[in-house]
Write a protein that holds these residues in place. Sequence first.
Motif, PDB file in Angstrom:
ATOM      1  N   UNK A  12       0.843  -1.213   0.000  1.00 24.03           N
ATOM      2  CA  UNK A  12       0.000   0.000   0.000  1.00 24.03           C
ATOM      3  C   UNK A  12       0.875   1.260   0.000  1.00 24.03           C
ATOM      4  N   UNK A  13       1.996   1.183   0.706  1.00 22.06           N
ATOM      5  CA  UNK A  13       2.910   2.340   0.721  1.00 22.06           C
ATOM      6  C   UNK A  13       3.399   2.634  -0.693  1.00 22.06           C
ATOM      7  N   UNK A  14       3.735   1.583  -1.444  1.00 21.54           N
ATOM      8  CA  UNK A  14       4.196   1.782  -2.828  1.00 21.54           C
ATOM      9  C   UNK A  14       3.090   2.401  -3.674  1.00 21.54           C
ATOM     10  N   UNK A  15       1.835   1.981  -3.418  1.00 20.67           N
ATOM     11  CA  UNK A  15       0.715   2.540  -4.199  1.00 20.67           C
ATOM     12  C   UNK A  15       0.549   4.034  -3.907  1.00 20.67           C
ATOM     13  N   UNK A  16       0.612   4.401  -2.598  1.00 21.81           N
ATOM     14  CA  UNK A  16       0.512   5.829  -2.251  1.00 21.81           C
ATOM     15  C   UNK A  16       1.658   6.613  -2.895  1.00 21.81           C
ATOM     16  N   UNK A  17       2.869   6.049  -2.805  1.00 21.07           N
ATOM     17  CA  UNK A  17       4.035   6.749  -3.359  1.00 21.07           C
ATOM     18  C   UNK A  17       3.857   6.943  -4.871  1.00 21.07           C
ATOM     19  N   UNK A  18       3.361   5.894  -5.543  1.00 26.11           N
ATOM     20  CA  UNK A  18       3.172   5.997  -7.003  1.00 26.11           C
ATOM     21  C   UNK A  18       2.151   7.083  -7.336  1.00 26.11           C
ATOM     22  N   UNK A  19       1.102   7.180  -6.532  1.00 25.45           N
ATOM     23  CA  UNK A  19       0.072   8.193  -6.774  1.00 25.45           C
ATOM     24  C   UNK A  19       0.642   9.602  -6.521  1.00 25.45           C
ATOM     25  N   UNK A  20       1.476   9.723  -5.490  1.00 22.06           N
ATOM     26  CA  UNK A  20       2.108  11.033  -5.229  1.00 22.06           C
ATOM     27  C   UNK A  20       2.985  11.411  -6.433  1.00 22.06           C
ATOM     28  N   UNK A  21       3.740  10.452  -6.958  1.00 25.76           N
ATOM     29  CA  UNK A  21       4.569  10.726  -8.151  1.00 25.76           C
ATOM     30  C   UNK A  21       3.682  11.157  -9.321  1.00 25.76           C
ATOM     31  N   UNK A  22       2.547  10.485  -9.467  1.00 26.22           N
ATOM     32  CA  UNK A  22       1.673  10.771 -10.611  1.00 26.22           C
ATOM     33  C   UNK A  22       1.110  12.190 -10.567  1.00 26.22           C
ATOM     34  N   UNK A  23       0.739  12.656  -9.351  1.00 28.86           N
ATOM     35  CA  UNK A  23       0.056  13.965  -9.272  1.00 28.86           C
ATOM     36  C   UNK A  23       1.030  15.142  -9.141  1.00 28.86           C
TER      37      UNK A  23
ATOM     38  N   UNK B 143      12.358   9.325   1.030  1.00 28.90           N
ATOM     39  CA  UNK B 143      13.084   8.753  -0.102  1.00 28.90           C
ATOM     40  C   UNK B 143      12.151   8.101  -1.124  1.00 28.90           C
ATOM     41  N   UNK B 144      10.892   7.907  -0.742  1.00 27.76           N
ATOM     42  CA  UNK B 144       9.907   7.364  -1.682  1.00 27.76           C
ATOM     43  C   UNK B 144       9.280   8.456  -2.540  1.00 27.76           C
ATOM     44  N   UNK B 145       9.504   9.718  -2.164  1.00 29.15           N
ATOM     45  CA  UNK B 145       8.774  10.828  -2.796  1.00 29.15           C
ATOM     46  C   UNK B 145       9.493  11.349  -4.034  1.00 29.15           C
ATOM     47  N   UNK B 146       8.755  12.041  -4.912  1.00 33.53           N
ATOM     48  CA  UNK B 146       9.417  12.688  -6.046  1.00 33.53           C
ATOM     49  C   UNK B 146      10.432  13.714  -5.553  1.00 33.53           C
ATOM     50  N   UNK B 147      11.480  13.932  -6.342  1.00 33.01           N
ATOM     51  CA  UNK B 147      12.531  14.890  -5.942  1.00 33.01           C
ATOM     52  C   UNK B 147      11.964  16.289  -5.705  1.00 33.01           C
ATOM     53  N   UNK B 148      10.855  16.622  -6.382  1.00 35.42           N
ATOM     54  CA  UNK B 148      10.314  17.997  -6.229  1.00 35.42           C
ATOM     55  C   UNK B 148       9.710  18.237  -4.851  1.00 35.42           C
ATOM     56  N   UNK B 149       9.436  17.177  -4.102  1.00 45.23           N
ATOM     57  CA  UNK B 149       8.778  17.378  -2.804  1.00 45.23           C
ATOM     58  C   UNK B 149       9.810  17.362  -1.683  1.00 45.23           C
ATOM     59  N   UNK B 150       9.870  18.466  -0.957  1.00 46.45           N
ATOM     60  CA  UNK B 150      10.777  18.555   0.187  1.00 46.45           C
ATOM     61  C   UNK B 150       9.946  18.548   1.469  1.00 46.45           C
ATOM     62  N   UNK B 151      10.326  17.658   2.380  1.00 47.05           N
ATOM     63  CA  UNK B 151       9.694  17.650   3.705  1.00 47.05           C
ATOM     64  C   UNK B 151      10.607  18.401   4.667  1.00 47.05           C
ATOM     65  N   UNK B 152      10.050  19.356   5.410  1.00 46.31           N
ATOM     66  CA  UNK B 152      10.836  20.062   6.418  1.00 46.31           C
ATOM     67  C   UNK B 152      10.157  19.873   7.781  1.00 46.31           C
ATOM     68  N   UNK B 153      10.981  19.974   8.816  1.00 48.15           N
ATOM     69  CA  UNK B 153      10.558  19.514  10.140  1.00 48.15           C
ATOM     70  C   UNK B 153      10.292  20.694  11.058  1.00 48.15           C
ATOM     71  N   UNK B 154       9.061  20.819  11.503  1.00 49.79           N
ATOM     72  CA  UNK B 154       8.677  21.978  12.310  1.00 49.79           C
ATOM     73  C   UNK B 154       8.913  21.771  13.795  1.00 49.79           C
ATOM     74  N   UNK B 155       8.435  22.744  14.594  1.00 46.82           N
ATOM     75  CA  UNK B 155       8.673  22.716  16.043  1.00 46.82           C
ATOM     76  C   UNK B 155       7.687  21.800  16.757  1.00 46.82           C
ATOM     77  N   UNK B 156       7.731  20.488  16.411  1.00 44.62           N
ATOM     78  CA  UNK B 156       6.703  19.578  16.907  1.00 44.62           C
ATOM     79  C   UNK B 156       7.165  18.615  17.971  1.00 44.62           C
ATOM     80  N   UNK B 157       8.354  18.861  18.514  1.00 40.99           N
ATOM     81  CA  UNK B 157       8.854  17.974  19.568  1.00 40.99           C
ATOM     82  C   UNK B 157       8.778  18.732  20.894  1.00 40.99           C
ATOM     83  N   UNK B 158       7.876  18.332  21.800  1.00 43.00           N
ATOM     84  CA  UNK B 158       7.643  19.136  23.005  1.00 43.00           C
ATOM     85  C   UNK B 158       8.852  19.252  23.917  1.00 43.00           C
ATOM     86  N   UNK B 159       9.631  18.169  24.003  1.00 48.40           N
ATOM     87  CA  UNK B 159      10.832  18.229  24.848  1.00 48.40           C
ATOM     88  C   UNK B 159      11.813  19.241  24.253  1.00 48.40           C
ATOM     89  N   UNK B 160      11.943  19.203  22.912  1.00 47.63           N
ATOM     90  CA  UNK B 160      12.905  20.090  22.239  1.00 47.63           C
ATOM     91  C   UNK B 160      12.581  21.567  22.460  1.00 47.63           C
TER      92      UNK B 160
END
Length: 367
Positions: A12-23, A48-65
């Motif tokens: 299922x992960x591969x299917x989601x990844x393929x759909x993300x690549x498609x759109x 690493x499954x995503x198209x190169x055009x998509x960048x994931x960045x990490x927000x301030x979501x760690x409460x301890x941090x």
Amino acid sequence: MKFLDEYRDAGLAQKFAAEIHRVTTKPWTIMEVCGGQTHAIVKFGIDELLPKQIELIHGPGCPVCVTPLEVIDQALEIAANPKVIFTSFGDMLRVPGSTTDLLAVKARGGDVRIVYSPLDAVKLAAQNPAREVVFFGVGFETTAPATAMAVYSAARKGLKNFSVLISHVLVPPAIEALMSSPNCRVQAFLAAGHVCAVMGYEEYFPLAIKYRVPIVVTGFEPLDILHGILLTVQQLEQGRAEVENQYARAVTRAGNQPAQDLVKKVFTVVPRKWRGIGEIPKSGLGLAEAYAAFDAEKKFGLTDHHVEEPAECIAGLILQGLKKPHDCSAFGTRCTPEHPFGATMVSSEGACAAYYRYRRYEPQNAI
Ligand code: SF4
């Protein structure tokens, strides 16, 4: 394992990844605002499954941090007091203040105890009337109701020897602060599912409209995150900026009303400093006037002092999505989970700690 394996299905992960690549037809930058999601993204290699055009960045979501050094120092000061039983969730014990940590205070004889619920601290206070019992209340909207319940319960029991050191923070004001910054790179958000399980997602609609930014409430398992990314990219590609709920199995629009009512009763909204970012207006919870007697900061007469972060630490830029951990000259050398310099290495959910643990040392291997 039930409720786990079905959200980690490789096919299922591969299917989601393929759909993300498609759109995907253009570059997009998406921020997840949850340390658990950051951890899952790096651990399972979702980026690493995503198209190169998509960048994931990490927000301030760690409460301890995001708990400021100054608050850790206050916790250390209280914990070293021989009249005190200092209670905390286990993840705060190794977080360094400016000179030491709670574990070291405990090793030197401080009565520091791990509790699994703030109500355990209330029980300790009832059992030890000659001692002061303090609970370290840290975290987002997710943990605030449990702290509120402890204060409410202590008040009903008439306990005079219980108090809380509070550093609870709120997600929507942090999103507002990020989007208001002239340097903001975020084009869409994956909102934290567990925060929304408590608070619902009503508060996100004005933000999506004001900043023309898609916000997708997303869970933590690999398929949740891939599905959240797919919904986000579909919105971006179609020029929509809406609030959607990927995590419908746990989140409703209104959230957990009794929990919200209790938080409103016990707390009031206050400005709060976020480690690595600075003060954000209306982004924290403090005790309401009726519960002020349970405020450890007041009870112990703690003074507010300013502590400088190490100059080479770029955690603030990482938390705003402007840099990645491997951009930091101290990453993995002078700064490690055993000897963390800054906000994003202190907790296993922090971006630096996740990159270190899963060996994202080089930019070419990273997001
Ligand atoms: S690796 Fe350490 S010093 Fe560098 S940004 Fe992360 S927490 Fe700060």
